[in-house]
Design a protein around this motif. Structure first.
Motif, PDB file in Angstrom:
ATOM      1  N   ILE A 312       0.699  -1.433  -0.022  1.00  0.00           N
ATOM      2  CA  ILE A 312      -0.048  -0.068  -0.186  1.00  0.00           C
ATOM      3  C   ILE A 312       0.883   1.273   0.047  1.00  0.00           C
ATOM      4  O   ILE A 312       1.967   1.296   0.717  1.00  0.00           O
ATOM      5  N   GLY A 313       0.255   2.273  -0.634  1.00  0.00           N
ATOM      6  CA  GLY A 313       1.046   3.623  -0.859  1.00  0.00           C
ATOM      7  C   GLY A 313       0.242   4.443   0.327  1.00  0.00           C
ATOM      8  O   GLY A 313       0.920   5.413   0.697  1.00  0.00           O
ATOM      9  N   THR A 314      -0.788   3.937   0.800  1.00  0.00           N
ATOM     10  CA  THR A 314      -1.499   4.707   1.847  1.00  0.00           C
ATOM     11  C   THR A 314      -2.691   3.911   2.475  1.00  0.00           C
ATOM     12  O   THR A 314      -3.213   3.011   1.797  1.00  0.00           O
ATOM     13  N   ALA A 315      -2.998   4.123   3.711  1.00  0.00           N
ATOM     14  CA  ALA A 315      -3.842   3.448   4.295  1.00  0.00           C
ATOM     15  C   ALA A 315      -5.332   3.620   3.869  1.00  0.00           C
ATOM     16  O   ALA A 315      -6.104   2.778   4.009  1.00  0.00           O
ATOM     17  N   PHE A 340      -3.436   3.701  11.001  1.00  0.00           N
ATOM     18  CA  PHE A 340      -2.061   3.840  11.259  1.00  0.00           C
ATOM     19  C   PHE A 340      -1.547   2.725  10.289  1.00  0.00           C
ATOM     20  O   PHE A 340      -2.107   1.695  10.256  1.00  0.00           O
ATOM     21  N   SER A 341      -0.617   3.106   9.414  1.00  0.00           N
ATOM     22  CA  SER A 341      -0.110   1.927   8.443  1.00  0.00           C
ATOM     23  C   SER A 341       1.340   2.461   8.328  1.00  0.00           C
ATOM     24  O   SER A 341       1.664   3.526   8.375  1.00  0.00           O
ATOM     25  N   HIS A 342       2.233   1.426   7.610  1.00  0.00           N
ATOM     26  CA  HIS A 342       3.542   1.773   6.897  1.00  0.00           C
ATOM     27  C   HIS A 342       2.966   1.897   5.474  1.00  0.00           C
ATOM     28  O   HIS A 342       2.053   1.362   5.001  1.00  0.00           O
ATOM     29  N   THR A 476     -17.085   8.931  -0.087  1.00  0.00           N
ATOM     30  CA  THR A 476     -15.933   8.845   0.479  1.00  0.00           C
ATOM     31  C   THR A 476     -14.752   9.799   0.707  1.00  0.00           C
ATOM     32  O   THR A 476     -14.744  10.735  -0.395  1.00  0.00           O
ATOM     33  N   LEU A 477     -14.173  10.046   1.810  1.00  0.00           N
ATOM     34  CA  LEU A 477     -13.028  11.151   1.954  1.00  0.00           C
ATOM     35  C   LEU A 477     -11.916  10.767   2.637  1.00  0.00           C
ATOM     36  O   LEU A 477     -12.103   9.904   3.237  1.00  0.00           O
ATOM     37  N   ASN A 478     -10.799  11.377   2.361  1.00  0.00           N
ATOM     38  CA  ASN A 478      -9.544  10.984   2.948  1.00  0.00           C
ATOM     39  C   ASN A 478      -8.615  11.881   3.211  1.00  0.00           C
ATOM     40  O   ASN A 478      -8.622  13.292   2.667  1.00  0.00           O
ATOM     41  N   ALA A 479      -8.003  11.839   4.288  1.00  0.00           N
ATOM     42  CA  ALA A 479      -6.845  13.089   4.739  1.00  0.00           C
ATOM     43  C   ALA A 479      -5.927  12.475   5.506  1.00  0.00           C
ATOM     44  O   ALA A 479      -6.210  11.747   6.411  1.00  0.00           O
ATOM     45  N   THR A 480      -4.783  12.998   5.314  1.00  0.00           N
ATOM     46  CA  THR A 480      -3.569  12.758   5.989  1.00  0.00           C
ATOM     47  C   THR A 480      -3.626  13.472   7.396  1.00  0.00           C
ATOM     48  O   THR A 480      -3.449  14.606   7.461  1.00  0.00           O
ATOM     49  N   ALA A 481      -3.667  12.790   8.637  1.00  0.00           N
ATOM     50  CA  ALA A 481      -3.388  13.250   9.894  1.00  0.00           C
ATOM     51  C   ALA A 481      -1.945  13.630  10.371  1.00  0.00           C
ATOM     52  O   ALA A 481      -1.649  14.793  10.806  1.00  0.00           O
ATOM     53  N   CYS A 482      -1.120  12.811   9.803  1.00  0.00           N
ATOM     54  CA  CYS A 482       0.079  12.797  10.202  1.00  0.00           C
ATOM     55  C   CYS A 482       1.017  11.822   9.354  1.00  0.00           C
ATOM     56  O   CYS A 482       1.007  10.570   9.499  1.00  0.00           O
TER      57      CYS A 482
END
Length: 523
Positions: A312-315, A340-342, A476-482
């Motif tokens: 994955i490139g993002t969770a 949380f993921s790598h 659906t929506l997505n956003a980076t928290a950190c």
């Protein structure tokens, strides 16, 4: 030797890697002695340059998950069968072709709308012909049930045989045509919010500016120099072990990563988000359904050769797949997740001083927010996501700006995207640390995630059965928290002190055992 081919409109690049012996020690990912070779497959999202100057109803560019659409006519051209079918509303695309064409142009998409429309018309005509032949075949079958002269019966048998052969050929052509239509239509990007600026990244609009750049009264350093002096990471050893753009975090940098993850999860959970850890290997079809489409030669996704799986490139990808092919109770919406993921990215084509160090790497930790909601609520939750990001970064004392990204910077799934760019003294520029995207029903039409409106009027049939209200696709929506590496860049460079130490922001200290600063090891 690299092998390139196209599948479902995606460019695959196969790169054989050396086998890696595995030890008995635990590791996050073990590919055995890599009997499978890692494959770099590009599913970078469709770019988009200009925003559509029309205000259209948010309508899916995918139809009910049953309607497929590929190969044309009865030519000898071999068409690859799609692994999955998006719920594309072809009739809506045809009825709104001018608006769709403008949107494709504004977003710099390589989608071929004219071909999609041609294939759709051919499919409709072929369907009518198939239905006509089926009707004739049924008529012949009915006639043979009665008393017939031997000669008449033989004539009907011959006619039925000819109809069966013709029907078989046409049905095969129809399947191919649907496959080709589906593959071409999957390239069409989502519609665009009417307020999104048209153009490339430099046309993006400033939405908000928070804080101001720190003024240093001593010569400041970049995060690479700071990390070296404080013994926080090791790029050289990682390059020998894994290759370029990998790194070891050491000492307080490890504690700082854990602190950022735990603090971020704690803060976002206060807003009603359910915490998750996710699989970090997913099926390639899920990657595609989340809207990662080919956009040029650069590859962003690592694929495992001889399998249908990717890193994955993002969770966003595994979280998006949780409710795949399901109908969610409307009362359960919104569904809010913080995962949380790598993450693993090839970062192909990235080079230069702006990508040195931790700024652009192949593997990193990230906390991602993801929301599934009713169609009419997605704009509201988009605002909520960007507000959460603003609160998080403000509480850390960062200086940053929020941009409403132009059409040329939108991925295929995004209806609208806000980027957060923080000031990085070492780079002497702003660098992206987060983004928040509203994907409307683009992903859910591919993933098959729907809900049934509970307040919609239901009807009762003549037999007394209640007909349930029609389902709708969620938004659906997505956003980076950190994103950890870039957050480390910001913290190290913005909170460095003249004596070589780095101050830890107050919100993070409880998660670092009370550590208030990172000092040179000689102290």
């Amino acid at each position: 030797m690299a092998l390139q081919c196209r599948l479902n409109g995606a460019t695959f690049q196969s790169l054989k890697l050396a086998t890696i012996p595995i030890s008995s020690s635990s590791s996050r990912f073990i590919f055995r002695t890599l009997p499978k070779t890692l494959n770099l497959a590009l599913f970078s999202r469709h770019s988009a340059p200009k925003a559509p100057p029309f205000s259209v109803l948010i309508r899916n560019l995918s139809a009910p998950a049953v309607a497929a659409a590929p190969p044309a006519e009865t030519s000898d051209i071999k068409v690859v069968k799609p692994q999955w079918n998006a719920a594309i509303d072809f009739k809506w695309i045809r009825d709104n072709k001018e608006a769709v064409a403008v949107n494709i142009k504004n977003r710099n998409s390589n989608a071929n709308l004219e071909l999609v429309l041609q294939l759709y018309d051919k499919m409709l005509n072929l369907q009518k012909e198939v239905e006509r032949l089926r009707g004739e075949r049924n008529n012949v079958a009915n006639k043979m049930k009665g008393k017939l002269e031997p000669s008449e019966r033989q004539k009907l048998i011959e006619e039925g045989k000819n109809l069966k052969e013709a029907l078989t050929t046409l049905e095969e052509d129809l399947v191919k045509l649907r496959d080709e239509l589906q593959i071409e239509a999957q390239c069409i990007p989502n519609l665009t919010h009417p307020d999104v600026p048209i153009g490339w990244e430099d046309s993006s609009k400033l939405r908000n500016m928070v804080g101001s750049p720190r003024k240093f009264d001593f010569p400041f350093k970049d995060h690479l120099q700071i990390g070296k002096e404080l013994d926080l990471f090791d790029f050289d050893a990682a390059a020998e072990v894994s290759g370029s753009k990998f790194y070891y975090l050491k000492n307080e940098a490890v504690m700082l990563e854990m602190a950022l993850v735990n603090w971020t999860l704690t803060e976002v959970m206060k807003r009603g988000f359910t915490p998750l850890t996710t699989p970090e290997i997913v099926r390639s079809s899920v990657v595609e359904k989340c809207g990662f489409q080919p956009r040029g030669e650069n590859t962003q996704v690592y694929s495992i050769e001889d399998s249908d799986q990717c890193l994955i490139g993002t969770a966003e990808i595994p979280v998006g797949g949780i409710h795949m092919d399901s109908i969610v109770a409307e009362s359960a919406l919104p569904l809010k997740y913080v995962a949380f993921s790598h993450c693993f990215r090839t970062e192909a084509g990235a080079a230069g001083t702006a990508t040195r160090g931790l700024y652009r790497v192949h593997q990193f930790s990230k906390v991602e927010m993801f929301i599934l909601c009713r169609q009419e609520e997605s704009d509201m939750y988009h605002e909520e996501l960007i507000k959460i990001e603003e609160d998080l970064f403000s509480s850390l004392g960062l200086h940053f700006k929020i941009l409403d990204m132009a059409t040329g910077d939108l991925g295929a799934p995004a209806y609208r995207k806000f980027d957060v760019e923080a000031w990085m003294p070492g780079l002497e520029r702003y660098g992206e640390i987060s983004s928040a995207s509203n994907c409307t029903d683009y992903q859910s039409r591919r993933l098959g995630i729907r809900y049934r409106p509970s307040e919609s009027p239901s009807t009762t049939s003549k037999k007394g059965k209640t007909n349930l209200a029609a389902t709708k696709f969620v938004h659906t929506l997505n956003a980076t928290a950190c994103a950890i590496p870039r957050m480390l860049v910001c913290l190290l460079e913005n909170f460095q002190q003249e004596d070589g130490s780095v101050i830890i922001p107050h919100p993070l200290r409880p998660f670092m055992g009370g550590v208030e600063a990172i000092y040179p090891k000689s102290r």
